[in-house]
Design a protein around this motif. Sequence first.
Motif, PDB file in Angstrom:
ATOM      1  N   THR A   1      -6.348 -12.800  24.773  1.00 14.81           N
ATOM      2  CA  THR A   1      -6.907 -12.769  26.125  1.00 14.81           C
ATOM      3  C   THR A   1      -6.059 -13.609  27.079  1.00 14.81           C
ATOM      4  N   ARG A   2      -5.639 -14.802  26.623  1.00 17.41           N
ATOM      5  CA  ARG A   2      -4.808 -15.654  27.477  1.00 17.41           C
ATOM      6  C   ARG A   2      -3.450 -15.012  27.757  1.00 17.41           C
ATOM      7  N   LEU A   3      -2.891 -14.324  26.761  1.00 16.96           N
ATOM      8  CA  LEU A   3      -1.615 -13.628  26.971  1.00 16.96           C
ATOM      9  C   LEU A   3      -1.770 -12.524  28.017  1.00 16.96           C
ATOM     10  N   THR A   4      -2.884 -11.802  27.955  1.00 17.64           N
ATOM     11  CA  THR A   4      -3.131 -10.735  28.929  1.00 17.64           C
ATOM     12  C   THR A   4      -3.246 -11.326  30.332  1.00 17.64           C
ATOM     13  N   LYS A   5      -3.953 -12.439  30.462  1.00 17.89           N
ATOM     14  CA  LYS A   5      -4.103 -13.093  31.768  1.00 17.89           C
ATOM     15  C   LYS A   5      -2.771 -13.640  32.271  1.00 17.89           C
ATOM     16  N   ALA A   6      -1.859 -13.972  31.351  1.00 17.44           N
ATOM     17  CA  ALA A   6      -0.546 -14.496  31.749  1.00 17.44           C
ATOM     18  C   ALA A   6       0.415 -13.373  32.148  1.00 17.44           C
ATOM     19  N   GLY A   7      -0.053 -12.134  32.045  1.00 15.57           N
ATOM     20  CA  GLY A   7       0.786 -11.024  32.477  1.00 15.57           C
ATOM     21  C   GLY A   7       1.352 -10.174  31.350  1.00 15.57           C
ATOM     22  N   TYR A   8       1.047 -10.484  30.117  1.00 15.49           N
ATOM     23  CA  TYR A   8       1.527  -9.698  28.969  1.00 15.49           C
ATOM     24  C   TYR A   8       0.394  -8.760  28.537  1.00 15.49           C
ATOM     25  N   ARG A   9       0.306  -7.595  29.188  1.00 16.90           N
ATOM     26  CA  ARG A   9      -0.838  -6.693  29.005  1.00 16.90           C
ATOM     27  C   ARG A   9      -0.866  -6.041  27.628  1.00 16.90           C
ATOM     28  N   LYS A  10       0.257  -5.809  27.013  1.00 15.64           N
ATOM     29  CA  LYS A  10       0.298  -5.120  25.720  1.00 15.64           C
ATOM     30  C   LYS A  10       0.594  -6.107  24.589  1.00 15.64           C
ATOM     31  N   ALA A  11       0.087  -7.317  24.691  1.00 12.65           N
ATOM     32  CA  ALA A  11       0.350  -8.346  23.675  1.00 12.65           C
ATOM     33  C   ALA A  11      -0.694  -8.264  22.564  1.00 12.65           C
TER      34      ALA A  11
ATOM     35  N   ILE B   1       4.974 -17.996  26.465  1.00  6.31           N
ATOM     36  CA  ILE B   1       4.116 -17.286  25.497  1.00  6.31           C
ATOM     37  C   ILE B   1       3.429 -18.289  24.572  1.00  6.31           C
ATOM     38  N   LEU B   2       4.177 -19.262  24.055  1.00  9.18           N
ATOM     39  CA  LEU B   2       3.579 -20.271  23.165  1.00  9.18           C
ATOM     40  C   LEU B   2       2.524 -21.104  23.896  1.00  9.18           C
ATOM     41  N   ASP B   3       2.749 -21.394  25.171  1.00  4.90           N
ATOM     42  CA  ASP B   3       1.751 -22.128  25.962  1.00  4.90           C
ATOM     43  C   ASP B   3       0.476 -21.302  26.126  1.00  4.90           C
ATOM     44  N   ALA B   4       0.618 -19.988  26.285  1.00  2.00           N
ATOM     45  CA  ALA B   4      -0.550 -19.120  26.450  1.00  2.00           C
ATOM     46  C   ALA B   4      -1.314 -18.959  25.133  1.00  2.00           C
ATOM     47  N   VAL B   5      -0.586 -18.939  24.009  1.00  2.00           N
ATOM     48  CA  VAL B   5      -1.237 -18.771  22.698  1.00  2.00           C
ATOM     49  C   VAL B   5      -2.071 -20.004  22.347  1.00  2.00           C
ATOM     50  N   LYS B   6      -1.591 -21.199  22.676  1.00  2.00           N
ATOM     51  CA  LYS B   6      -2.278 -22.477  22.431  1.00  2.00           C
ATOM     52  C   LYS B   6      -2.589 -22.728  20.954  1.00  2.00           C
ATOM     53  N   LEU B   7      -1.761 -22.228  20.077  1.00  3.54           N
ATOM     54  CA  LEU B   7      -1.867 -22.510  18.648  1.00  3.54           C
ATOM     55  C   LEU B   7      -0.552 -23.143  18.219  1.00  3.54           C
ATOM     56  N   THR B   8      -0.634 -24.145  17.327  1.00  4.04           N
ATOM     57  CA  THR B   8       0.560 -24.836  16.868  1.00  4.04           C
ATOM     58  C   THR B   8       0.606 -24.824  15.346  1.00  4.04           C
ATOM     59  N   PRO B   9       1.801 -24.891  14.755  1.00  2.00           N
ATOM     60  CA  PRO B   9       1.905 -24.953  13.295  1.00  2.00           C
ATOM     61  C   PRO B   9       1.135 -26.148  12.736  1.00  2.00           C
ATOM     62  N   GLY B  10       0.401 -25.892  11.662  1.00  4.77           N
ATOM     63  CA  GLY B  10      -0.408 -26.931  11.015  1.00  4.77           C
ATOM     64  C   GLY B  10      -1.842 -26.973  11.508  1.00  4.77           C
ATOM     65  N   GLN B  11      -2.123 -26.325  12.612  1.00  5.84           N
ATOM     66  CA  GLN B  11      -3.481 -26.318  13.184  1.00  5.84           C
ATOM     67  C   GLN B  11      -4.392 -25.439  12.331  1.00  5.84           C
ATOM     68  N   SER B  12      -5.648 -25.864  12.166  1.00  3.01           N
ATOM     69  CA  SER B  12      -6.631 -25.058  11.446  1.00  3.01           C
ATOM     70  C   SER B  12      -6.924 -23.801  12.257  1.00  3.01           C
TER      71      SER B  12
ATOM     72  N   VAL C   1       3.261 -12.724  17.185  1.00  4.05           N
ATOM     73  CA  VAL C   1       2.881 -12.384  18.548  1.00  4.05           C
ATOM     74  C   VAL C   1       3.796 -11.260  18.998  1.00  4.05           C
ATOM     75  N   LYS C   2       3.227 -10.072  19.188  1.00  3.56           N
ATOM     76  CA  LYS C   2       4.003  -8.919  19.620  1.00  3.56           C
ATOM     77  C   LYS C   2       3.825  -8.713  21.119  1.00  3.56           C
ATOM     78  N   ILE C   3       4.909  -8.675  21.827  1.00  6.30           N
ATOM     79  CA  ILE C   3       4.874  -8.447  23.274  1.00  6.30           C
ATOM     80  C   ILE C   3       5.372  -7.012  23.511  1.00  6.30           C
ATOM     81  N   GLY C   4       4.495  -6.175  24.012  1.00  9.90           N
ATOM     82  CA  GLY C   4       4.841  -4.764  24.243  1.00  9.90           C
ATOM     83  C   GLY C   4       5.581  -4.582  25.550  1.00  9.90           C
ATOM     84  N   GLU C   5       6.130  -3.355  25.693  1.00  9.31           N
ATOM     85  CA  GLU C   5       6.868  -2.997  26.927  1.00  9.31           C
ATOM     86  C   GLU C   5       5.855  -2.890  28.065  1.00  9.31           C
TER      87      GLU C   5
END
Length: 186
Positions: free
Chosen positions: A155-165, A133-144, A181-185
Amino acid sequence: MRIRSLLASAVLTALVCGPARPQNSPTLPTAQPSGIAFPIPIHLTVIPARPAPSPVKPDKSLDQMLDEFEALRAQKAELEKKEIELTKAIRTLMGKQVERISRLGIVPAVSAAPDRVGRIVITGNAGKDEKKILDAVKLTPGQSLAHPALEDARTRLTKAGYRKATVEVRPGETGYVDLEVKIGEE
């Protein structure tokens, strides 16, 4: 005699009015059997005399330049004072507008500096896929944080298979926002 008077008047005109130039090449006199020469037709164009150049203004004295410099400094100080007053008035009105918009819940409050990512919290049905999930989000602490990045992460989470994210911003420490980041059922 006529030729001499014509030439004399041409020379006198040239001296008074400026140089003259012929428009057409003059025709040469033709000799007649009787020996009488006809006058040469000359077309003259009068060139107007150039106006005398305007006298050059003398350089300003040091006192005049110093007076002008002082006047410019006074104008600059006035303009800076007006700028400060205007900026203060704009900020006051802008603050009132932002406050009103926030009360209405239309848009998030406008901040002067861009937000930075604080913590990233994953909730919902994530299981052991936090790294994915963190790899799909591509945001890190401290980043602008640019707000289009939130939609890109979703969009990246949806493409990774998390449709209700969903990816939501939560208030964090000063200058930082936390991401939930909320991952739905599925």
